[in-house]
Design a protein around this motif. Structure first.
Motif, PDB file in Angstrom:
ATOM      1  N   LEU A  15      -5.712  -4.949   4.340  1.00 36.10           N
ATOM      2  CA  LEU A  15      -5.834  -4.675   2.901  1.00 36.10           C
ATOM      3  C   LEU A  15      -6.546  -3.335   2.692  1.00 36.10           C
ATOM      4  O   LEU A  15      -6.189  -2.567   1.789  1.00 36.10           O
ATOM      5  N   THR A  19      -4.943  -0.321   0.693  1.00 40.78           N
ATOM      6  CA  THR A  19      -5.649   0.177  -0.496  1.00 40.78           C
ATOM      7  C   THR A  19      -5.957   1.671  -0.365  1.00 40.78           C
ATOM      8  O   THR A  19      -5.809   2.436  -1.319  1.00 40.78           O
TER       9      THR A  19
ATOM     10  N   VAL B  61      -0.926 -10.179   5.798  1.00 42.47           N
ATOM     11  CA  VAL B  61      -1.628 -10.059   4.512  1.00 42.47           C
ATOM     12  C   VAL B  61      -1.247  -8.771   3.753  1.00 42.47           C
ATOM     13  O   VAL B  61      -0.971  -8.835   2.551  1.00 42.47           O
ATOM     14  N   PRO B  62      -1.153  -7.600   4.413  1.00 41.06           N
ATOM     15  CA  PRO B  62      -0.639  -6.432   3.681  1.00 41.06           C
ATOM     16  C   PRO B  62       0.805  -6.624   3.230  1.00 41.06           C
ATOM     17  O   PRO B  62       1.202  -6.089   2.189  1.00 41.06           O
ATOM     18  N   ALA B  65       0.477  -8.559   0.035  1.00 41.84           N
ATOM     19  CA  ALA B  65      -0.127  -7.683  -0.975  1.00 41.84           C
ATOM     20  C   ALA B  65       0.883  -6.655  -1.468  1.00 41.84           C
ATOM     21  O   ALA B  65       0.992  -6.396  -2.672  1.00 41.84           O
ATOM     22  N   ALA B  66       1.651  -6.079  -0.545  1.00 37.96           N
ATOM     23  CA  ALA B  66       2.642  -5.069  -0.924  1.00 37.96           C
ATOM     24  C   ALA B  66       3.729  -5.682  -1.802  1.00 37.96           C
ATOM     25  O   ALA B  66       4.163  -5.085  -2.785  1.00 37.96           O
ATOM     26  N   MET B  68       3.335  -8.264  -3.780  1.00 41.37           N
ATOM     27  CA  MET B  68       2.749  -8.536  -5.087  1.00 41.37           C
ATOM     28  C   MET B  68       2.610  -7.265  -5.927  1.00 41.37           C
ATOM     29  O   MET B  68       2.670  -7.308  -7.142  1.00 41.37           O
ATOM     30  N   MET B  69       2.423  -6.137  -5.234  1.00 40.96           N
ATOM     31  CA  MET B  69       2.304  -4.861  -5.952  1.00 40.96           C
ATOM     32  C   MET B  69       3.668  -4.288  -6.317  1.00 40.96           C
ATOM     33  O   MET B  69       3.752  -3.202  -6.900  1.00 40.96           O
ATOM     34  N   SER B  72       5.807  -1.239  -1.217  1.00 42.46           N
ATOM     35  CA  SER B  72       5.028  -0.087  -0.789  1.00 42.46           C
ATOM     36  C   SER B  72       5.905   0.732   0.144  1.00 42.46           C
ATOM     37  O   SER B  72       6.949   0.261   0.584  1.00 42.46           O
TER      38      SER B  72
END
Lengths: 143, 141
Positions: A15, A19, B61-62, B65-66, B68-69, B72
């Motif tokens: 993360l 980020t 996990v990335p 996250a990607a 959800m964003m 990427s």
């Protein structure tokens, strides 16, 4: 339990890379591009990461890890040919693609076929490293 | 301060917290190349579960996250020769040097390790020269 902690560590690491923009190869190459359109973001990432870690190293004094017997031994003071040659080769690859091992894995899901190819080539490089390391080590010892 | 720098700092702190937890709880140095490389060459296979769990977190996990964003991008070159050469160099180089940006850079510099500082100087120097030559002189990347 150690494996669960490791998963959380990997998650936070990933993360943080996402980020900070370190999974964007143009930001990494922008940092290395001192004669072009220089991008200082990487310095902020490094600085931000070093602060908690510097505190953590201070906390290791006179203590033991929560789930292990001992902290890692202090690094060897010797530099050696492997360190210099290896870091130079790594820097060349890092500059060419804009990826290092952490971000290469963190971006695997959205890096496309190129990202996968990079990780496979990196694994191949890691597999052929031990004999080269032994040879360089002998040369250092002989010098 | 530009938003990119603030995000860089925030992401960097997350990376540092991850490394601090790995050190203080598991007693280990969070070096990506060592964790992966030890599984590749066999030197770290006795820690298969621990290392595998870290790599799983780092990949999965990335990915979530990607998603959800809204996705990427890496903006990686589409030149396969460059990608393969770069991957091989990163793989061999980090294992010879026994560390990369996370191990030598984050974990080494934060304990003022001479090896970490020298390694970082060499990979940033070599990376800078490579970008100058391959981007501005040869125009390959």
């Amino acid at each position: 339990m150690r494996s669960f902690v490791s998963f959380i560590v990997g998650a936070l690491f990933g993360l943080g890379l996402l980020t900070s923009g370190m999974t964007d190869t143009t930001k990494v190459q922008g940092w290395l591009d001192i004669f072009g359109n220089w991008d200082p973001t990487l310095a902020f990432v490094m600085g931000g990461a070093i602060i908690p870690m510097a505190i953590a190293w201070q906390l290791t004094r006179g203590r033991k890890p929560v789930l292990a017997a001992a902290f890692p031994a202090p690094p060897e003071p010797t530099l050696g040919r492997n360190l210099v040659v290896g870091s130079t080769l790594f820097g060349m690859g890092w500059g060419l693609a804009g990826l290092c091992p952490g971000p290469a894995l963190a971006s695997l899901s959205f890096g496309g076929i190129g990202g996968l190819l990079f990780v496979l080539a990196m694994i191949a490089g890691m597999a052929i490293a031990p004999p080269i390391r032994a040879r360089l080590h002998e040369q250092t010892a002989a010098a | 301060m530009p938003m990119d720098w603030i995000m860089g700092l925030a992401g960097g702190v997350l990376i540092g917290i991850a490394a601090a937890i790995y050190l203080l709880v598991n007693g280990k140095v969070m070096g990506a190349s060592g964790i992966i490389g030890g599984l590749v060459d066999g030197s770290g296979r006795h820690e298969l579960r621990e290392r595998g769990a870290l790599i799983a977190g780092l990949v999965i996990v990335p990915a979530i996250a990607a998603l959800m964003m809204g996705g990427s991008q890496t903006f990686l070159t589409d030149n396969w020769a460059v990608i393969i050469a770069a991957g091989l160099l990163v793989g061999v180089g980090t294992r010879l040097a026994n560390g990369c940006t996370s191990g030598h850079g984050v974990c080494g510099i934060s304990r003022l390790s001479l090896r970490g500082i020298v390694a970082t100087a060499f990979y940033i120097g070599a990376g800078g020269l490579t970008v100058v030559i391959f981007k501005h002189v040869l125009g390959v990347i």
